[in-house]
Design a protein around this motif. Structure first.
Motif, mmCIF file in Angstrom:
data_model
loop_
_atom_site.group_PDB
_atom_site.id
_atom_site.type_symbol
_atom_site.label_atom_id
_atom_site.label_comp_id
_atom_site.label_asym_id
_atom_site.label_seq_id
_atom_site.Cartn_x
_atom_site.Cartn_y
_atom_site.Cartn_z
ATOM 1 N N ALA A 35 -5.089 7.558 -11.035
ATOM 2 C CA ALA A 35 -4.156 5.946 -10.591
ATOM 3 C C ALA A 35 -3.009 6.596 -11.123
ATOM 4 C CB ALA A 35 -5.114 5.607 -11.405
ATOM 5 N N PHE A 36 -2.676 6.927 -11.778
ATOM 6 C CA PHE A 36 -1.218 7.626 -12.309
ATOM 7 C C PHE A 36 -0.605 9.003 -10.818
ATOM 8 C CE2 PHE A 36 1.905 11.571 -13.938
ATOM 9 C CZ PHE A 36 3.075 10.415 -14.700
ATOM 10 N N GLY A 37 -1.345 9.612 -11.387
ATOM 11 C CA GLY A 37 -0.920 10.296 -9.928
ATOM 12 C C GLY A 37 -0.545 9.836 -8.388
ATOM 13 N N ALA A 38 -1.406 9.168 -8.359
ATOM 14 C CA ALA A 38 -1.456 8.295 -6.804
ATOM 15 C C ALA A 38 -0.038 7.923 -7.277
ATOM 16 C CB ALA A 38 -3.212 7.539 -6.446
ATOM 17 N N TRP A 39 -0.203 6.918 -8.035
ATOM 18 C CA TRP A 39 1.463 6.334 -8.355
ATOM 19 C C TRP A 39 2.302 6.763 -7.584
ATOM 20 C CZ3 TRP A 39 5.530 5.744 -11.556
ATOM 21 C CH2 TRP A 39 6.231 4.213 -10.841
ATOM 22 N N VAL A 40 2.439 7.569 -8.546
ATOM 23 C CA VAL A 40 3.805 9.413 -8.655
ATOM 24 C C VAL A 40 4.039 9.805 -6.401
ATOM 25 C CG1 VAL A 40 4.301 10.986 -9.163
ATOM 26 C CG2 VAL A 40 3.667 9.632 -10.827
ATOM 27 N N LEU A 41 2.581 9.747 -6.252
ATOM 28 C CA LEU A 41 3.018 10.076 -5.007
ATOM 29 C C LEU A 41 2.713 9.251 -3.871
ATOM 30 C CD1 LEU A 41 -0.070 12.510 -4.223
ATOM 31 C CD2 LEU A 41 1.997 12.822 -5.271
ATOM 32 N N MET A 42 2.382 7.810 -3.896
ATOM 33 C CA MET A 42 2.816 6.494 -3.575
ATOM 34 C C MET A 42 4.571 6.486 -3.517
ATOM 35 S SD MET A 42 1.724 2.481 -3.273
ATOM 36 C CE MET A 42 2.128 2.541 -5.765
ATOM 37 N N ARG A 43 5.232 6.728 -4.469
ATOM 38 C CA ARG A 43 6.418 6.443 -5.461
ATOM 39 C C ARG A 43 7.368 7.751 -4.541
ATOM 40 N NH1 ARG A 43 8.427 2.153 -7.082
ATOM 41 N NH2 ARG A 43 9.981 3.506 -6.679
ATOM 42 N N ASN A 44 6.774 8.792 -4.147
ATOM 43 C CA ASN A 44 7.398 9.827 -3.437
ATOM 44 C C ASN A 44 7.245 9.810 -2.255
ATOM 45 O OD1 ASN A 44 8.217 11.984 -5.180
ATOM 46 N ND2 ASN A 44 6.605 12.492 -5.036
ATOM 47 N N TRP A 45 6.516 9.573 -1.277
ATOM 48 C CA TRP A 45 6.473 9.068 -0.173
ATOM 49 C C TRP A 45 7.478 8.009 0.281
ATOM 50 C CZ3 TRP A 45 4.710 12.791 3.120
ATOM 51 C CH2 TRP A 45 3.691 13.497 2.297
ATOM 52 N N GLU A 46 7.164 6.716 -0.599
ATOM 53 C CA GLU A 46 8.402 5.580 -0.659
ATOM 54 C C GLU A 46 10.236 6.394 -0.193
ATOM 55 O OE1 GLU A 46 7.519 3.178 -3.426
ATOM 56 O OE2 GLU A 46 5.763 2.011 -2.918
ATOM 57 N N ALA A 47 10.422 7.366 -1.159
ATOM 58 C CA ALA A 47 11.219 7.616 -1.240
ATOM 59 C C ALA A 47 11.219 8.628 0.569
ATOM 60 C CB ALA A 47 11.868 8.738 -2.314
ATOM 61 N N LEU A 48 10.718 8.936 0.729
ATOM 62 C CA LEU A 48 10.912 10.189 1.964
ATOM 63 C C LEU A 48 11.113 9.012 3.194
ATOM 64 C CD1 LEU A 48 8.194 12.917 1.074
ATOM 65 C CD2 LEU A 48 10.616 13.153 0.990
ATOM 66 N N GLY A 49 10.348 8.242 2.446
ATOM 67 C CA GLY A 49 10.693 7.243 3.985
ATOM 68 C C GLY A 49 9.541 6.434 5.128
ATOM 69 N N ASP A 50 8.122 7.375 4.526
ATOM 70 C CA ASP A 50 6.731 7.720 5.250
ATOM 71 C C ASP A 50 5.569 6.380 4.920
ATOM 72 O OD1 ASP A 50 4.449 8.536 6.339
ATOM 73 O OD2 ASP A 50 5.262 10.552 6.169
ATOM 74 N N THR A 51 5.897 5.415 5.853
ATOM 75 C CA THR A 51 5.247 4.262 5.671
ATOM 76 C C THR A 51 4.469 4.618 5.789
ATOM 77 O OG1 THR A 51 5.436 3.818 7.842
ATOM 78 C CG2 THR A 51 7.237 2.683 6.308
ATOM 79 N N ARG A 52 3.714 5.410 7.083
ATOM 80 C CA ARG A 52 2.233 5.373 6.498
ATOM 81 C C ARG A 52 1.837 6.349 5.471
ATOM 82 N NH1 ARG A 52 -1.287 9.821 8.436
ATOM 83 N NH2 ARG A 52 0.023 10.991 8.409
ATOM 84 N N GLN A 53 2.243 7.413 4.962
ATOM 85 C CA GLN A 53 1.951 7.683 3.925
ATOM 86 C C GLN A 53 1.426 6.879 2.719
ATOM 87 O OE1 GLN A 53 -0.010 10.650 3.895
ATOM 88 N NE2 GLN A 53 0.583 11.744 5.688
ATOM 89 N N VAL A 54 2.572 5.983 2.748
ATOM 90 C CA VAL A 54 2.646 5.324 1.272
ATOM 91 C C VAL A 54 1.725 4.304 1.199
ATOM 92 C CG1 VAL A 54 4.315 2.984 0.577
ATOM 93 C CG2 VAL A 54 5.054 5.415 1.314
ATOM 94 N N ALA A 55 0.845 3.784 3.192
ATOM 95 C CA ALA A 55 0.340 2.785 2.757
ATOM 96 C C ALA A 55 -1.169 4.389 2.644
ATOM 97 C CB ALA A 55 -0.281 2.136 4.369
ATOM 98 N N GLN A 56 -1.716 4.698 2.442
ATOM 99 C CA GLN A 56 -2.275 6.193 2.475
ATOM 100 C C GLN A 56 -2.192 5.907 0.921
ATOM 101 O OE1 GLN A 56 -2.744 9.565 4.897
ATOM 102 N NE2 GLN A 56 -3.576 8.184 6.366
ATOM 103 N N ALA A 57 -1.056 5.719 0.216
ATOM 104 C CA ALA A 57 -1.240 6.643 -1.333
ATOM 105 C C ALA A 57 -1.751 5.221 -1.318
ATOM 106 C CB ALA A 57 0.435 7.177 -1.370
#
Length: 135
Positions: A35-57
């Motif tokens: 859960a910790f790592g998924a949150w970190v990856l989600m925040r990274n995808w948000e910073a990269l601007g990839d909304t599809r990957q944010v949704a998956q994360a």
């Protein structure tokens, strides 16, 4: 190593967001759950601007929280019944491996192809790890 203010000014000057290393996030997830790592990856995808990957994360994050709840419930039931089942332990390890292959490696590859290895600004781990310990 950049301080938080230096990282913020460099990020805004170059138009580039600072990111956490996804492989380090996977390592910390062994201690702090996926859960910790998924949150970190989600925040990274948000910073990269990839909304599809944010949704998956976000799905990985929510599922990780659900699995954590099931683990806690299973441990309480096992303790109450004086049972010693290792089923949730194995499920958790398999889930960690699946998350690593399906979520961590794709982000690590994306960062490597986008920035050529480690050529991106790194976010510090101090504050987020403090939140993980408190949580």
């Amino acid at each position: 190593m950049h301080s938080a203010s230096e990282t913020a000014s460099v990020a805004s000057a170059g138009g580039e967001q600072a990111l956490w290393n996804p492989l380090a996030a996977a390592g910390w997830s062994v201690i702090f759950t996926p859960a910790f790592g998924a949150w970190v990856l989600m925040r990274n995808w948000e910073a990269l601007g990839d909304t599809r990957q944010v949704a998956q994360a976000r799905i990985w994050f929510c599922f990780s929280l659900g699995l954590l709840g099931v683990q806690l419930l299973s441990a309480a039931i096992n303790r109450r019944l004086n049972s010693d089942s290792n089923l949730m332990h194995w499920i958790s390890l398999l889930y960690l491996l699946a998350w690593w292959v399906a979520a961590v490696l794709p982000q690590a590859r994306a960062l490597r192809s986008r920035y050529g290895g480690s050529g991106y600004l790194r976010k510090g781990w101090d504050l987020v790890l403090l939140y993980a310990v408190v949580g």
